[in-house]
Scaffold this motif. Sequence first.
Motif, PDB file in Angstrom:
ATOM      1  N   UNK A   1       1.359  -0.292   7.963  1.00  0.00           N
ATOM      2  CA  UNK A   1       1.225  -1.751   7.837  1.00  0.00           C
ATOM      3  C   UNK A   1       1.620  -2.417   9.152  1.00  0.00           C
ATOM      4  N   UNK A   2       2.680  -1.895   9.764  1.00  0.00           N
ATOM      5  CA  UNK A   2       3.177  -2.486  10.995  1.00  0.00           C
ATOM      6  C   UNK A   2       2.206  -2.233  12.150  1.00  0.00           C
ATOM      7  N   UNK A   3       1.688  -1.014  12.245  1.00  0.00           N
ATOM      8  CA  UNK A   3       0.740  -0.686  13.319  1.00  0.00           C
ATOM      9  C   UNK A   3      -0.515  -1.559  13.224  1.00  0.00           C
ATOM     10  N   UNK A   4      -0.977  -1.782  11.998  1.00  0.00           N
ATOM     11  CA  UNK A   4      -2.251  -2.498  11.817  1.00  0.00           C
ATOM     12  C   UNK A   4      -2.068  -3.977  11.506  1.00  0.00           C
TER      13      UNK A   4
ATOM     14  N   UNK B   1       0.814  -1.225   0.000  1.00  0.00           N
ATOM     15  CA  UNK B   1       0.000   0.000   0.000  1.00  0.00           C
ATOM     16  C   UNK B   1       0.843   1.269   0.000  1.00  0.00           C
ATOM     17  N   UNK B   2       2.028   1.158  -0.599  1.00  0.00           N
ATOM     18  CA  UNK B   2       2.890   2.322  -0.797  1.00  0.00           C
ATOM     19  C   UNK B   2       2.986   2.618  -2.287  1.00  0.00           C
ATOM     20  N   UNK B   3       3.839   3.596  -2.649  1.00  0.00           N
ATOM     21  CA  UNK B   3       3.942   3.979  -4.063  1.00  0.00           C
ATOM     22  C   UNK B   3       4.768   2.996  -4.910  1.00  0.00           C
ATOM     23  N   UNK B   4       4.537   3.026  -6.210  1.00  0.00           N
ATOM     24  CA  UNK B   4       5.392   2.276  -7.146  1.00  0.00           C
ATOM     25  C   UNK B   4       6.672   3.076  -7.373  1.00  0.00           C
ATOM     26  N   UNK B   5       7.702   2.393  -7.866  1.00  0.00           N
ATOM     27  CA  UNK B   5       8.944   3.108  -8.181  1.00  0.00           C
ATOM     28  C   UNK B   5       9.881   3.291  -7.004  1.00  0.00           C
TER      29      UNK B   5
END
Length: 373
Positions: free
Chosen positions: A253-256, A204-208
Amino acid sequence: MKKIYLDNAATTPLRHEVIAEMTQVLQNDFGNPSSTHSFGRSAKNILESSRKSIAKILGCAAQELIFTANATEASNWILTSAVKDLKIQRIITSKIEHHATLYTVKNLQQQYGIEVDYVKILPSGAVDATHLVDLLSKSPNTLVSLMQVNNEIGTVLDIEKIGRICHQHHALFHCDTVQAVGKTEYNLQDIPVDFIVASAHKFHGPKGIGFAYVKKGIVLQPLLFGGEQEKGLRAGTEAVHQVAGMAKALELASTNLESERNYITELKNYCITELQTHFPEIKINGEVTFYNILNVLLPFSEEKTAMILFNLDMKGIAVSRGSACQSGSVKPSHVLAEILAEEDLKKPSLRISFSHYNTKEDIDALIDGLKGI
Ligand code: PLP
């Protein structure tokens, strides 16, 4: 028409907090991190605090992380430099790795004449650890490259166990962790792994943007030459907003992690139950699979193979084809080819991959879509 995205192993939608973070950096921190004035210092600050944040989550030192454009670049760099600079003469990998590994290893074999061995894959889709031990007893200067979570069937490698085996035999261990970073816990300082790689768009982060983790004490040489960015290991002005977006995505991601893992596991189980109820002859490809990937062999005729993705797509449902022809290509999946019998390989398989954005209604729509084929 409501669109339904069940292809999260291919890429994931960005979290809105990630977009907000990146937008803020793009607007306010456009400086070049190599500049010594305040604009540059501010950008450099973002870069280094992002690195520290990612390192803390993964349980490693910030200096062990090198930012790259994606995981493909990270694996190309690690494997190539291991051969050129660490004098690796042999790579042990498997036939179910991602092409980012397989094609790089093939290229190294052709270019540098290294020896390549493929560890056996069991019918369950798991790596045959006994065979790995046999292969490792053969010759020195070896690197093992095995992925943690298979992107097509979701089978999971016990990286602690495999890492221990590699180190007992004095082999380096490169693990493609692309499908697992952001979806499982790590404490890299305690795991016997020398290199891991990640791509932010899978969590759920950016591409590239992605990174390579290179264990302290291992000295690689760059693939790209130019500036002194990334300690001279990866020249080129850093994409500060991408790095900030990746760090934010991993933090969230880590928090959830626990709640999202529980939620997705429940969704996957619901999907399996519904598929088995409506298509009793369905088979799951691979045993003991990661919680967000499900690959199923559909009890449909071969002739229907080509229509399935098209029909689902017409209904706004995005999944990935597991076999026969991979999205747009006529080649059978190299992963399923290793674990399925010839006649099953011709039949349609589907990869369904979930995220916390999916709902049971999405799965109901998928089942309806499949029933209409
Ligand atoms: N390794 C695995 C297991 C993947 O699933 C992918 C992407 O599909 C990659 C490597 C390559 O990632 P990227 O295309 O972001 O470099």
